[in-house]
Design a protein around this motif. Structure first.
Motif, PDB file in Angstrom:
ATOM      1  N   VAL A  50       0.853  -1.194   0.000  1.00  7.66           N
ATOM      2  CA  VAL A  50       0.000   0.000   0.000  1.00  7.66           C
ATOM      3  C   VAL A  50       0.887   1.241   0.000  1.00  7.66           C
ATOM      4  O   VAL A  50       2.095   1.155   0.240  1.00  7.66           O
ATOM      5  CB  VAL A  50      -0.926   0.027   1.245  1.00  7.66           C
ATOM      6  CG1 VAL A  50      -1.880  -1.154   1.227  1.00  7.66           C
ATOM      7  CG2 VAL A  50      -0.102   0.030   2.537  1.00  7.66           C
ATOM      8  N   LYS A  51       0.276   2.376  -0.271  1.00  6.30           N
ATOM      9  CA  LYS A  51       1.065   3.612  -0.284  1.00  6.30           C
ATOM     10  C   LYS A  51       1.578   3.911   1.125  1.00  6.30           C
ATOM     11  O   LYS A  51       0.921   3.616   2.122  1.00  6.30           O
ATOM     12  CB  LYS A  51       0.233   4.785  -0.808  1.00  6.30           C
ATOM     13  CG  LYS A  51      -0.961   5.181   0.034  1.00  6.30           C
ATOM     14  CD  LYS A  51      -1.591   6.463  -0.524  1.00  6.30           C
ATOM     15  CE  LYS A  51      -2.808   6.887   0.277  1.00  6.30           C
ATOM     16  NZ  LYS A  51      -4.046   6.294  -0.179  1.00  6.30           N
ATOM     17  N   THR A  52       2.747   4.500   1.193  1.00 11.88           N
ATOM     18  CA  THR A  52       3.351   4.850   2.477  1.00 11.88           C
ATOM     19  C   THR A  52       2.751   6.151   2.986  1.00 11.88           C
ATOM     20  O   THR A  52       2.743   7.160   2.276  1.00 11.88           O
ATOM     21  CB  THR A  52       4.874   5.003   2.348  1.00 11.88           C
ATOM     22  OG1 THR A  52       5.427   3.772   1.873  1.00 11.88           O
ATOM     23  CG2 THR A  52       5.499   5.368   3.687  1.00 11.88           C
ATOM     24  N   ILE A  53       2.222   6.122   4.186  1.00 10.83           N
ATOM     25  CA  ILE A  53       1.665   7.314   4.821  1.00 10.83           C
ATOM     26  C   ILE A  53       2.473   7.613   6.078  1.00 10.83           C
ATOM     27  O   ILE A  53       3.257   6.787   6.530  1.00 10.83           O
ATOM     28  CB  ILE A  53       0.170   7.134   5.180  1.00 10.83           C
ATOM     29  CG1 ILE A  53      -0.010   6.006   6.205  1.00 10.83           C
ATOM     30  CG2 ILE A  53      -0.661   6.882   3.935  1.00 10.83           C
ATOM     31  CD1 ILE A  53      -1.432   5.858   6.725  1.00 10.83           C
ATOM     32  N   GLN A  54       2.278   8.796   6.625  1.00 14.48           N
ATOM     33  CA  GLN A  54       2.947   9.114   7.877  1.00 14.48           C
ATOM     34  C   GLN A  54       2.366   8.266   8.999  1.00 14.48           C
ATOM     35  O   GLN A  54       1.186   7.911   8.983  1.00 14.48           O
ATOM     36  CB  GLN A  54       2.780  10.600   8.199  1.00 14.48           C
ATOM     37  CG  GLN A  54       3.519  11.519   7.239  1.00 14.48           C
ATOM     38  CD  GLN A  54       3.335  12.975   7.602  1.00 14.48           C
ATOM     39  OE1 GLN A  54       2.482  13.327   8.404  1.00 14.48           O
ATOM     40  NE2 GLN A  54       4.144  13.832   7.002  1.00 14.48           N
ATOM     41  N   LEU A  55       3.213   7.979   9.969  1.00 22.89           N
ATOM     42  CA  LEU A  55       2.814   7.101  11.070  1.00 22.89           C
ATOM     43  C   LEU A  55       1.567   7.608  11.790  1.00 22.89           C
ATOM     44  O   LEU A  55       0.681   6.831  12.151  1.00 22.89           O
ATOM     45  CB  LEU A  55       3.976   6.968  12.051  1.00 22.89           C
ATOM     46  CG  LEU A  55       3.801   6.005  13.225  1.00 22.89           C
ATOM     47  CD1 LEU A  55       3.639   4.585  12.726  1.00 22.89           C
ATOM     48  CD2 LEU A  55       5.003   6.093  14.152  1.00 22.89           C
ATOM     49  N   ASN A  56       1.473   8.924  11.991  1.00 24.67           N
ATOM     50  CA  ASN A  56       0.323   9.447  12.730  1.00 24.67           C
ATOM     51  C   ASN A  56      -0.945   9.532  11.898  1.00 24.67           C
ATOM     52  O   ASN A  56      -1.978   9.973  12.405  1.00 24.67           O
ATOM     53  CB  ASN A  56       0.649  10.824  13.325  1.00 24.67           C
ATOM     54  CG  ASN A  56       1.078  11.826  12.268  1.00 24.67           C
ATOM     55  OD1 ASN A  56       1.124  11.510  11.086  1.00 24.67           O
ATOM     56  ND2 ASN A  56       1.403  13.027  12.703  1.00 24.67           N
ATOM     57  N   LYS A  57      -0.891   9.107  10.611  1.00 24.68           N
ATOM     58  CA  LYS A  57      -2.086   9.147   9.777  1.00 24.68           C
ATOM     59  C   LYS A  57      -2.936   7.892   9.919  1.00 24.68           C
ATOM     60  O   LYS A  57      -3.965   7.757   9.252  1.00 24.68           O
ATOM     61  CB  LYS A  57      -1.716   9.365   8.305  1.00 24.68           C
ATOM     62  CG  LYS A  57      -0.924  10.637   8.050  1.00 24.68           C
ATOM     63  CD  LYS A  57      -1.518  11.853   8.737  1.00 24.68           C
ATOM     64  CE  LYS A  57      -0.677  13.094   8.479  1.00 24.68           C
ATOM     65  NZ  LYS A  57      -1.103  14.255   9.288  1.00 24.68           N
TER      66      LYS A  57
END
Length: 422
Positions: free
Chosen positions: A351-358
């Motif tokens: 999956v696409k990489t998102i920020q940890l807090n997202k």
């Protein structure tokens, strides 16, 4: 044209070719002037106007000995005041970083009375050429708050930063996963072959909507299995897991309806790479209770087993803080390492990489947009002080949401429109 006479306290400085105006704000015990506020101008008219305005301010008590304080000295008092009213460590670090980096280097040496709107505007323009718009906007916001406090204390007659406009940066919507991507990640996190250290952290984050600070500070004693006498993860045994299988005959019946209650009492924050365990969140609304569906216990149970293995591997170096998601020695999981392993998990899950807090934004968007959870309930769940916060920062409209609004005339308005023949 008659010659303009300088007022008392206004004189021409031939050595600098300027007009200088001065107002005495303090005297010695013998009545001699001890402190003055001075300003230089190119014309006698400007000097007279400044002198007259400050004489009036002096008579009204606005201009006094404290007015000769520099901005740097006043900033120290302002920061101490914020500490006294209980601002959090991370908030204070943010204040100090922005003030020391952007405000004091160029304005700190100036007296409060020297700060005029044009001085603030030139400072903002210079800063705009050196850093980002967001940094300038934030620095100007803090400067305005500091000078507003000086106004309330009657050290200056008005806030010179009030009329200086700095364009507010556009709020970027949180990049989050869709329902399908989140389902794919949850399946990957539950895979027994997955050895990523953030797999259970990610699973619990997607099921609870807790922030990174709250997940890092979550303790075993803060989790309760509703409907039984079980209290905390330390009491959980393998024999309990049959209750969390979908085909269980006990599922959803009477006292075996499995709900987990999670209480948020402490958080973990990182400042300059060092962790701080705070016994309370940053505001009252963040100290709360929330419920999650019982099968989230599977991720917590697997995490409990991983925690036990870490404790054994530490060889007596374990520091027990009762954390659900600890690092290798029982202390909070290092922030940088957590972020790195989460990026690896995103790649492995496809999956696409998102920020940890997202993870929090993903939960918020899916629950509020896909499941239509009312805003007030979401505000309580997320611990927001204002229900508008989730709309501004957490919710993100996806393509599926846009397609859902392609509604027929009959369904939307009850109007039946039949096709015409050619």
């Amino acid at each position: 044209m008659p010659k303009i006479e300088p007022l008392p306290g206004v004189r021409f400085r031939a050595d600098r070719n300027v007009w200088e105006a001065a107002v005495v704000v303090a005297y010695t015990s013998t009545g001699q002037p001890s402190k003055r506020v001075t300003q230089r101008f190119t014309t006698v008219t400007e000097a007279n106007e400044w002198k007259a305005a400050n004489d009036t301010a002096k008579r009204r008590g606005i201009l006094n000995e404290d007015s000769v304080m520099t901005l740097e000295a006043f900033c120290k008092d302002w920061l101490n005041g914020k500490r006294r009213i209980g601002r959090g460590d991370k908030t204070m670090h943010d204040y100090e970083t922005n003030i020391n980096k952007f405000i004091l280097p160029k304005l700190g040496h100036l007296r409060l009375t020297d700060l005029r709107p044009m001085v603030v505007k030139r400072w903002a323009d210079l800063l705009m050429a050196e850093t980002t718009q967001h940094s300038v906007w934030r620095a100007k916001k803090y400067l305005s708050s500091i000078l507003e406090e000086a106004c309330r204390l009657e050290l200056i007659p008005r806030n010179p930063a009030f009329g200086v406009k700095v364009e507010k940066p556009v709020i970027r919507q949180a990049s989050r996963w869709t329902r399908e991507e989140a389902a794919k990640v949850l399946t990957h996190c539950a895979d027994p072959d997955n050895q990523n250290r953030t797999r259970y952290y990610t699973g619990v984050g997607l099921m609870t909507g807790l922030s990174r600070e709250e997940l890092m500070g979550l303790r075993n004693q803060d989790i309760t299995w509703q409907g039984t006498k079980l209290r905390g993860l330390e009491k959980l045994k393998p024999s309990h897991l049959h209750l969390f299988r979908a085909e269980s005959p006990h599922w959803g019946k009477g006292s075996f309806k499995a709900l987990l209650k999670i209480e948020i009492h402490q958080v973990v924050i990182f400042i300059k790479g060092k962790y701080i365990i705070k016994p309370t969140p940053k505001n009252e609304t963040r100290e709360r209770e929330l419920y999650v569906e019982g099968r989230t216990m599977l991720f917590l149970y697997w995490q409990k087993k991983l925690r036990t293995l870490l404790m054994i591997a530490s060889r007596g170096k374990w520091q027990d803080h009762d954390l659900v998601f600890p690092g290798v020695n029982g202390t909070p999981f290092p922030e940088g390492r957590l972020r790195l392993e989460f990026m690896e998990l995103c790649e492995a899950a496809g999956v696409k990489t998102i920020q940890l807090n997202k993870l929090r934004a993903t939960y918020n968007s899916v629950a509020s947009l896909d499941f239509r959870v009312p805003a007030k309930i979401m505000q309580d769940r997320m611990g927001h002080t204002d229900e508008r916060t989730q709309m501004a920062y957490y919710q993100q409209v996806g393509d599926a949401d846009r397609r859902a609004l392609a509604i027929s005339p009959s369904a939307l308005y009850g109007a039946k429109i039949a096709p015409r023949g050619s």
